[in-house]
Scaffold this motif. Sequence first.
Motif, mmCIF file in Angstrom:
data_model
loop_
_atom_site.group_PDB
_atom_site.id
_atom_site.type_symbol
_atom_site.label_atom_id
_atom_site.label_comp_id
_atom_site.label_asym_id
_atom_site.label_seq_id
_atom_site.Cartn_x
_atom_site.Cartn_y
_atom_site.Cartn_z
ATOM 1 N N THR A 174 0.829 -1.207 0.000
ATOM 2 C CA THR A 174 0.000 0.000 0.000
ATOM 3 C C THR A 174 0.862 1.255 0.000
ATOM 4 N N ILE A 175 1.911 1.259 0.819
ATOM 5 C CA ILE A 175 2.804 2.420 0.841
ATOM 6 C C ILE A 175 3.497 2.576 -0.505
ATOM 7 N N VAL A 176 3.881 1.476 -1.135
ATOM 8 C CA VAL A 176 4.485 1.554 -2.471
ATOM 9 C C VAL A 176 3.503 2.195 -3.459
ATOM 10 N N ALA A 177 2.235 1.783 -3.404
ATOM 11 C CA ALA A 177 1.227 2.348 -4.311
ATOM 12 C C ALA A 177 1.001 3.830 -4.032
ATOM 13 N N LEU A 178 0.933 4.205 -2.749
ATOM 14 C CA LEU A 178 0.730 5.617 -2.396
ATOM 15 C C LEU A 178 1.907 6.470 -2.856
ATOM 16 N N VAL A 179 3.101 5.939 -2.702
ATOM 17 C CA VAL A 179 4.299 6.664 -3.128
ATOM 18 C C VAL A 179 4.296 6.856 -4.642
ATOM 19 N N ALA A 180 3.875 5.836 -5.393
ATOM 20 C CA ALA A 180 3.833 5.957 -6.855
ATOM 21 C C ALA A 180 2.854 7.045 -7.282
ATOM 22 N N VAL A 181 1.673 7.090 -6.660
ATOM 23 C CA VAL A 181 0.697 8.141 -6.978
ATOM 24 C C VAL A 181 1.272 9.512 -6.630
ATOM 25 N N HIS A 182 1.925 9.603 -5.473
ATOM 26 C CA HIS A 182 2.502 10.871 -5.019
ATOM 27 C C HIS A 182 3.569 11.365 -5.989
ATOM 28 N N GLY A 183 4.423 10.447 -6.448
ATOM 29 C CA GLY A 183 5.474 10.831 -7.391
ATOM 30 C C GLY A 183 4.911 11.284 -8.724
ATOM 31 N N ALA A 184 3.888 10.583 -9.225
ATOM 32 C CA ALA A 184 3.278 10.978 -10.491
ATOM 33 C C ALA A 184 2.607 12.343 -10.369
ATOM 34 N N THR A 185 1.979 12.594 -9.226
ATOM 35 C CA THR A 185 1.329 13.891 -9.012
ATOM 36 C C THR A 185 2.360 15.005 -8.936
ATOM 37 N N PHE A 186 3.499 14.729 -8.289
ATOM 38 C CA PHE A 186 4.584 15.707 -8.237
ATOM 39 C C PHE A 186 5.063 16.067 -9.640
ATOM 40 N N LEU A 187 5.235 15.061 -10.488
ATOM 41 C CA LEU A 187 5.686 15.331 -11.858
ATOM 42 C C LEU A 187 4.631 16.092 -12.647
ATOM 43 N N ALA A 188 3.357 15.842 -12.372
ATOM 44 C CA ALA A 188 2.293 16.600 -13.039
ATOM 45 C C ALA A 188 2.366 18.078 -12.692
ATOM 46 N N LEU A 189 2.911 18.372 -11.515
ATOM 47 C CA LEU A 189 3.066 19.764 -11.094
ATOM 48 C C LEU A 189 4.327 20.399 -11.668
ATOM 49 N N ARG A 190 5.389 19.599 -11.856
ATOM 50 C CA ARG A 190 6.694 20.153 -12.165
ATOM 51 C C ARG A 190 7.089 20.093 -13.645
ATOM 52 N N LEU A 191 6.623 19.089 -14.366
ATOM 53 C CA LEU A 191 7.072 18.931 -15.751
ATOM 54 C C LEU A 191 6.421 19.970 -16.668
ATOM 55 N N PRO A 192 6.983 20.200 -17.850
ATOM 56 C CA PRO A 192 6.311 21.055 -18.830
ATOM 57 C C PRO A 192 4.910 20.553 -19.133
ATOM 58 N N ALA A 193 4.046 21.448 -19.583
ATOM 59 C CA ALA A 193 2.613 21.165 -19.676
ATOM 60 C C ALA A 193 2.306 19.899 -20.479
ATOM 61 N N GLU A 194 2.991 19.696 -21.604
ATOM 62 C CA GLU A 194 2.684 18.526 -22.437
ATOM 63 C C GLU A 194 3.025 17.228 -21.715
ATOM 64 N N ALA A 195 4.233 17.173 -21.136
ATOM 65 C CA ALA A 195 4.637 15.979 -20.393
ATOM 66 C C ALA A 195 3.803 15.814 -19.126
ATOM 67 N N ALA A 196 3.425 16.946 -18.501
ATOM 68 C CA ALA A 196 2.620 16.895 -17.284
ATOM 69 C C ALA A 196 1.246 16.284 -17.551
ATOM 70 N N ALA A 197 0.689 16.555 -18.715
ATOM 71 C CA ALA A 197 -0.613 15.976 -19.055
ATOM 72 C C ALA A 197 -0.527 14.458 -19.151
ATOM 73 N N VAL A 198 0.574 13.966 -19.709
ATOM 74 C CA VAL A 198 0.761 12.515 -19.835
ATOM 75 C C VAL A 198 0.914 11.872 -18.468
ATOM 76 N N VAL A 199 1.780 12.437 -17.627
ATOM 77 C CA VAL A 199 2.017 11.846 -16.304
ATOM 78 C C VAL A 199 0.810 12.057 -15.397
#
Length: 335
Positions: A163-188
């Motif tokens: 469960t912690i592994v799954a929560l961490v994966a969601v958290h990391g993907a959400t972080f990248l959605a905030l930080r990456l350029p808009a096109e890449a952020a939409a994908v992640v």
Amino acid sequence: MDLAWYALLGLFFAGYLVLAGYDYGVGLLLARGGGAARRREALTALGPFFLGNEVWLVAAVGILFGAFPMLEGELLSGCYPAVVGALVGVILVTVGVQLRSRPDDERIRARWDRVVLVGSALAALGWGVVLAALLQGVPRQADGHVAGVSHLATPFAAAVGLTIVALVAVHGATFLALRLPAEAAAVVGRTARRLVPVALTAVALATVVGLLSARVRDAVQRPAVAVLLPVLLVAALLAARAALARRRPGWALAATGAALALPVVLVGAALWPYVLVSTTDPGASLTVADAAASAPTLRLLGWVALPLLPALLGFQAMCWWVFRGRTDGRAPVYW
């Protein structure tokens, strides 16, 4: 005073899971492919925050050693494989991120990326198993020692770790959605939304296994608090998915961060006044008061910890303010 230090220990460890959680989440997402350029882009987004996030673990360990010396000894001996696995994971992530940029050969960089991936999985899984061990109790004997480590090999420990592994994966993907350029952020961002049901399934599985586990039922001192944990986790994950759907990654990151902080806070509350519940001898259970150092020691440590928390908070706030935009220099829509 022991309650204040117990709360401070929980705060620092929860802060570590929230902040380092997106480090490990980004590391896990290196497995989703996309080529060397995508992997480099993800690690570049993480770079300014990476080392500062690990400071929270150092602070939490310092409080554990100084303020709760008895808990430190019993926790390390009773959860030795999980703690060592988590620390090995932390080291692998740190080494992999630091050394992958040295060679010019993309094949070598890909190998370091795999090291980061393995380390991220080990760190998340290890800390999850430690939390599970606290919640289900440990075989602490009358002489004050924990007998063996077989209590870590339970279905509940495995379910919580995943469960912690799954929560961490969601958290990391959400972080990248905030930080990456808009096109890449939409994908992640789409990846993050797809990971939310996976995390919800993991939470449901851990909840069912916990309800069926006699160890967990016997160890939990406040069942209402324990039941509240999966409810709040589900609410946080659904809030994150709704925010991602509306392209509000700031709200989504706050929600996934809350999902990683909640287990630490509510596990501590569910066990209170105990910090280690014995599954073999109820009289050997360790209370927070018994685990804490003497009052003069806690007062002395207070002079060290008093400036530490605002300093760490100020450092994190400064990092997020300086590097608040996307990696292409554009400002994201936070809220």
